[in-house]
Scaffold this motif. Sequence first.
Motif, mmCIF file in Angstrom:
data_model
loop_
_atom_site.group_PDB
_atom_site.id
_atom_site.type_symbol
_atom_site.label_atom_id
_atom_site.label_comp_id
_atom_site.label_asym_id
_atom_site.label_seq_id
_atom_site.Cartn_x
_atom_site.Cartn_y
_atom_site.Cartn_z
ATOM 1 N N GLN A 1 15.955 6.282 -2.053
ATOM 2 C CA GLN A 1 16.237 4.859 -2.244
ATOM 3 C C GLN A 1 14.981 4.061 -2.573
ATOM 4 O OE1 GLN A 1 19.195 3.310 -2.453
ATOM 5 N NE2 GLN A 1 20.143 5.331 -2.242
ATOM 6 N N LYS B 1 14.131 4.648 -6.223
ATOM 7 C CA LYS B 1 15.110 3.986 -7.086
ATOM 8 C C LYS B 1 14.842 2.482 -7.152
ATOM 9 C CE LYS B 1 18.985 5.659 -5.300
ATOM 10 N NZ LYS B 1 20.444 5.932 -5.171
ATOM 11 N N LYS B 2 14.527 1.881 -6.014
ATOM 12 C CA LYS B 2 14.245 0.448 -5.974
ATOM 13 C C LYS B 2 12.998 0.115 -6.790
ATOM 14 C CE LYS B 2 13.632 -3.393 -2.704
ATOM 15 N NZ LYS B 2 12.340 -3.912 -3.168
#
Length: 223
Positions: free
Chosen positions: A73, A76-77
Amino acid sequence: MHAILQGKRLIAFDLDGTLIDSVPDLAVAVQRTHSDLALPIPAQEQVCDWVGNGAQVLMERALTWALQRAPDQALKKAAYEAFMRHYGAAPNALTQLYPGVQTTLNALHQSGYFLALITNKPARFIAPILNHFELQSHFAYCIGGDSLAEKKPSPLPLLHVAHQLDIAPSASVMVGDSRHDIAAGRAAGFATVAVPYGYNHGEPIEHSQPDVLISSLPALVSG
């Protein structure tokens, strides 16, 4: 006018791969993002196959390709934020209209059809792109992939636009280049028109069984 438009009032268009060839600018933004993150750099042709489900999915596909596994995550951010920054800085540097788009939209608008833009691209990029190509005045309603809780292939964006314009789905047409456009149109009760030249993850668009397949947008107004 094409027979598919008989009795129709609303014509909704996808953007990337239908009205504009935006992959060159999208690819540059992905490549610059990967450079920032010290990841392998994909070719433009690879980016083309990842387009169609919005910026977050685009970057997740790019990261998965580079890492050969699903990204976490945090990555991805970071990648999404970098992509948005790079793409936002120059969304029109290399992007071009497909042949006949301007004249087709002019003819449909002048003939009294309501035109809408329903794209999975983040909404913040719609106005800069349409203004760049002087297309903004043609559209009665525009909606991006982050405008609602769901995006194509969900029918929600199409039904939302039809409701806002007070036009029945049965009097509406969805025009796009990908299976997501056709699936959303079918689920919403729109007639569906596909063009074969856009971005459909390397699959022939006719496999999605649109109601009509046209070679280019001018076929809508040439009968």
